[in-house]
Design an enzyme around this catalytic site. Structure first.
Site, PDB file in Angstrom:
ATOM      1  CD  GLU A   1      -2.495   1.183   2.759  1.00 21.96           C
ATOM      2  OE1 GLU A   1      -3.060   2.223   3.146  1.00 21.96           O
ATOM      3  OE2 GLU A   1      -2.512   0.121   3.405  1.00 21.96           O
TER       4      GLU A   1
ATOM      5  CG  ASP B   1      -1.666   5.139   2.636  1.00 23.71           C
ATOM      6  OD1 ASP B   1      -2.407   4.399   1.974  1.00 23.71           O
ATOM      7  OD2 ASP B   1      -1.258   4.868   3.780  1.00 23.71           O
TER       8      ASP B   1
ATOM      9  CD  GLU C   1      -3.721   7.093   5.161  1.00 18.56           C
ATOM     10  OE1 GLU C   1      -4.522   6.205   5.489  1.00 18.56           O
ATOM     11  OE2 GLU C   1      -2.558   7.166   5.615  1.00 18.56           O
TER      12      GLU C   1
ATOM     13  CG  HIS D   1       1.598   1.289   4.570  1.00 22.96           C
ATOM     14  ND1 HIS D   1       1.471   1.268   5.944  1.00 22.96           N
ATOM     15  CD2 HIS D   1       0.913   2.388   4.149  1.00 22.96           C
ATOM     16  CE1 HIS D   1       0.734   2.296   6.343  1.00 22.96           C
ATOM     17  NE2 HIS D   1       0.389   2.999   5.271  1.00 22.96           N
TER      18      HIS D   1
END
Length: 441
Positions: A229, A231, A234, A245
């Protein structure tokens, strides 16, 4: 609308059940969403894309009746006992995107409402994926590329999070790998992320019914769905973060029980300007003014500047009112300053904030085979009954005041029920998505 179907014709309307089914009662029509690909000379071309709703938000019913497979307490047994039996017995339906879920598109813009009063009651949040066709997710190979989008979070407050991120989902939603999945990407199946979520209803074509139990305000099953993942965004109007991640796997993986804590870096290596000490950089009236729309640019640099090199840096820029804004700096006395995510930044930030270095433990930038395969784009708006989003916009952990624990100015006293009441009218708007070589537009 659904209840008006004549019961005498049920046998012709419901799917014959041999696996996780796509229903036949509500037509699935993907809302269109235009985005652009750009080349090195700066020329951009429109792509006629669309979005689909994640399967976990959809109406799930028995294939041969209107009977539910899922309720307020999770799975309904019968029909949902053994995982394969439940998958054979239940069907995912098409979605009323605007009426039930508060999801609308217009040209290159997508709007997601936090709370929507639909015909069957209130809906909280949503998650959608960008589609390449009616049956395939759009995938992106990020190395040596730049991804940009416009965002308006002026109506996203404390305790609510808007997200735009990439995950290592299968492009077809898992149909080819898992014969038990007959719904596929068209119906938003196959979700995974680095938290290895154990509340996903169907994983690898089977229902997540085993050992289904309540954890605080949430329900979880025996298995989870893991993948890399990244991001890109966010955030709300108070704080934002971008996070990498890594995972020890190259594609979606079904974990079991405690194994789900050992596959990916759930915390990730994050860059939150407020947490890093730049408390006046982002927010209402700040350098990046969240009262107004702005552009988010994320660049994925490789060690040798090629599309096949190892990822070495994730760099962030903003544009607002025609002005390019460089990312804020993390100042570490005696070490240096950083304004992007690199191996060194992650290593020293973990030390400075006294955080476990799972990022290095799970491979860091060296684990990037999922990037070569291509990642799926997800966009969402959500809340968090466990933490009320304080790890993004408030003080976290609650019992600590050490470096890196202040992530924003949201009050710790606000509880989950108050968040839903106060922020009921929240919504986020994503628009003007562009993808191409670094500095190509």
């Amino acid at each position: 609308m659904i209840r008006s179907v004549a019961l005498t014709s049920l046998t012709s309307l419901f799917a014959i059940a041999y696996a996780q089914q796509a229903g036949t009662l509500v037509a699935e029509t993907h809302p269109p969403l235009t985005w652009q690909t750009c080349n090195a000379s700066g020329s951009c071309q429109n792509v006629a894309g669309s979005i689909t709703l994640d399967a976990d938000w959809r109406w799930l019913h028995e294939t041969n009746s209107y009977g539910g497979c899922w309720g307020a307490g999770g799975w309904i047994n019968p029909p949902c006992g053994p995982p394969n039996v439940c998958a054979q017995s239940c069907a995912l339906e098409g979605a009323d995107y605007s009426g039930t879920f508060g999801i609308t598109t217009s040209g290159n813009a997508l709007s997601l409402k936090y709370l929507t009063q639909g015909p069957s009651g209130p809906n909280v949040g949503s998650r959608v994926f960008l589609m390449a066709s009616n049956t395939l997710y759009q995938t992106f190979k990020l190395k040596n590329r730049e991804f940009r989008f416009d965002i308006d979070v002026s109506k996203v407050g404390c305790g609510v999070k808007s997200s735009l991120y990439f995950v290592g989902m299968d492009a077809d939603g898992g149909i080819q790998k898992y014969p038990g999945n007959k719904a596929g990407a068209k119906y938003g199946t196959g979700y995974c992320d680095a938290k290895c979520p154990r509340n996903v209803r169907f994983i690898n074509g089977e229902a997540n019914t085993l050992n289904w139990y309540q954890v605080g305000p949430r329900w979880e099953g025996h298995v989870g769905s893991c993948c890399m993942e990244i991001d890109l965004w966010e955030g709300n109007s108070i704080s934002n973060a971008f996070t990498h991640h890594p995972c020890q796997i190259s594609e979606q993986y079904r974990c079991q029980d405690t194994e789900c804590n050992e596959i990916c870096d759930k915390d990730g290596c994050d860059f939150n300007s407020y947490r890093n000490g730049a408390t006046t950089f982002y927010g209402p009236g700040r350098t990046v003014n969240s009262n107004n729309k702005f552009t988010v640019i994320t660049q994925f640099h490789t060690v040798d500047g090629t599309d096949t090199g190892t990822l070495s840096e994730i760099r962030r820029l903003y544009v607002q009112n025609g002005v390019v804004i460089q990312n804020s700096q993390l100042q570490l006395p005696g070490i240096g300053s950083y304004n992007s995510i690199t191996e060194n930044y992650c290593y020293f930030q973990k030390i400075a904030f006294n955080d476990p270095d799972y990022f290095s433990q799970y491979g860091g930038f060296q684990v990037d085979s999922a990037l070569d395969k291509g990642l799926v784009l997800a966009m969402s708006i959500s809340d968090d009954p466990d933490t009320n989003m304080l790890p993004l916009d408030g003080q976290w952990p609650l019992d600590s005041t050490g470096p890196g624990t202040a992530r924003g100015t949201c009050p710790t006293s606000l509880d989950y029920a108050e968040t839903q009441a106060i922020q009921a009218a929240n919504s986020v708007a994503f628009s003007n998505i562009k993808f191409g070589p670094i500095n190509s537009y």
